[in-house]
Design an enzyme around this catalytic site. Sequence first.
Site, PDB file in Angstrom:
ATOM      1  N   ARG A 237      74.307 -57.447 -82.463  1.00  0.00           N
ATOM      2  CA  ARG A 237      72.891 -57.119 -82.356  1.00  0.00           C
ATOM      3  C   ARG A 237      72.129 -58.335 -81.830  1.00  0.00           C
ATOM      4  O   ARG A 237      72.391 -59.468 -82.233  1.00  0.00           O
ATOM      5  CB  ARG A 237      72.318 -56.706 -83.720  1.00  0.00           C
ATOM      6  CG  ARG A 237      72.712 -55.311 -84.182  1.00  0.00           C
ATOM      7  CD  ARG A 237      71.995 -54.241 -83.366  1.00  0.00           C
ATOM      8  NE  ARG A 237      72.230 -52.885 -83.857  1.00  0.00           N
ATOM      9  CZ  ARG A 237      73.156 -52.068 -83.408  1.00  0.00           C
ATOM     10  NH1 ARG A 237      73.987 -52.485 -82.449  1.00  0.00           N
ATOM     11  NH2 ARG A 237      73.289 -50.853 -83.887  1.00  0.00           N
ATOM     12  N   GLU A 266      65.453 -54.360 -75.848  1.00  0.00           N
ATOM     13  CA  GLU A 266      66.235 -53.748 -74.772  1.00  0.00           C
ATOM     14  C   GLU A 266      65.520 -52.527 -74.213  1.00  0.00           C
ATOM     15  O   GLU A 266      65.032 -51.697 -74.993  1.00  0.00           O
ATOM     16  CB  GLU A 266      67.623 -53.356 -75.313  1.00  0.00           C
ATOM     17  CG  GLU A 266      68.425 -54.568 -75.770  1.00  0.00           C
ATOM     18  CD  GLU A 266      69.745 -54.213 -76.450  1.00  0.00           C
ATOM     19  OE1 GLU A 266      70.572 -55.117 -76.661  1.00  0.00           O
ATOM     20  OE2 GLU A 266      69.947 -53.023 -76.785  1.00  0.00           O
ATOM     21  N   HIS A 285      74.141 -54.297 -72.486  1.00  0.00           N
ATOM     22  CA  HIS A 285      74.556 -53.488 -73.637  1.00  0.00           C
ATOM     23  C   HIS A 285      75.560 -52.412 -73.208  1.00  0.00           C
ATOM     24  O   HIS A 285      75.336 -51.200 -73.413  1.00  0.00           O
ATOM     25  CB  HIS A 285      73.344 -52.842 -74.318  1.00  0.00           C
ATOM     26  CG  HIS A 285      73.600 -52.525 -75.769  1.00  0.00           C
ATOM     27  ND1 HIS A 285      72.632 -52.661 -76.738  1.00  0.00           N
ATOM     28  CD2 HIS A 285      74.717 -52.078 -76.419  1.00  0.00           C
ATOM     29  CE1 HIS A 285      73.139 -52.308 -77.916  1.00  0.00           C
ATOM     30  NE2 HIS A 285      74.403 -51.956 -77.739  1.00  0.00           N
TER      31      HIS A 285
END
Length: 318
Positions: A237, A266, A285
């Site tokens: 994270r 994000e 990601h």
Amino acid sequence: MKIVLLDGYELNRDLNWKLLRELGDCSFYNRTSEDNNEILERISDAEIVITHKTPLNEYVIGKAHNLKYIGIMGTGYDVVDINSAHKNNIIVTNVPTYASDAVAQFTISLLLEVVGQVGLHNQLVHNGNWLKSPDFTFWNKPLFELSGKTLGLIGFGHIAQKVAKLGHAFNMNVIFYNHHSKVVPEKWIKQVSLDELLQQSDVISLHVPQTPTTIDLINKTTISKMKPTVILLNTARGSLINESDVAEALNRGRIYAFATDVVQHEPIRPENPLLKAKNCYITPHIAWAPFETRERLLGITVNNLKSYLAGNLVNVVD
């Protein structure tokens, strides 16, 4: 029964939700904003809500009076206010371990990019740099062997254990820190304190969930205990690190490199200090995103709901 999928774009583009459609009246959205009003407009009459990253906070949960079940398409569940869900007698499920192999593989990919510089040198060859070289070989950034280096894992869940085995395959010394003791049958791995891990590791990889105690876990204080040659990896994270502190450490040469697949906000924001930091590698990601992994995610998400409807709860978030 009304089922709403709030943000299925990453799966909708190449996977089939036929099995979910068979379970009820489905409304599928590729994306839903974080605006409470938009979320409520879409789920106001729904009994079942499936979300990936669209947040369901206390206000939304309190207003969604028909809601009985929330299915999270992922392992982390910080996207849902779990306490509010429980107060409103709403079942919440997640999808644990679906991406363990993919994320472990990607973690090592980030490490190999830092020590092997494949992407950089591939680009230089295509740019003509090798063509112009007077020698049979050239490199313009340091290259390193992993053998004999110490890999320190913060957290020791499914993903970290797979990363440990991959590190061992490269003949790395593997140590880990976990908030409680773990029985490890392998003789080549050792549990240590966090301070020991920070001081001994040549590579540090983060594998803990986002909780109040892990936010900003990597900061000026913890960085000060690391080797200045350390390589820091994050596929967990973004909030686990203080981005300003890490960027400053990179620019000052206080840590050698940082490779991450996640950031605090994000998509990444233009003011993120990591974008201008030295020796910083950022991917968008995607560690969870191989086709096989997403197909598994979809299957478990649907199975969680089918099990709930059959009165046989699985993967419930307590």
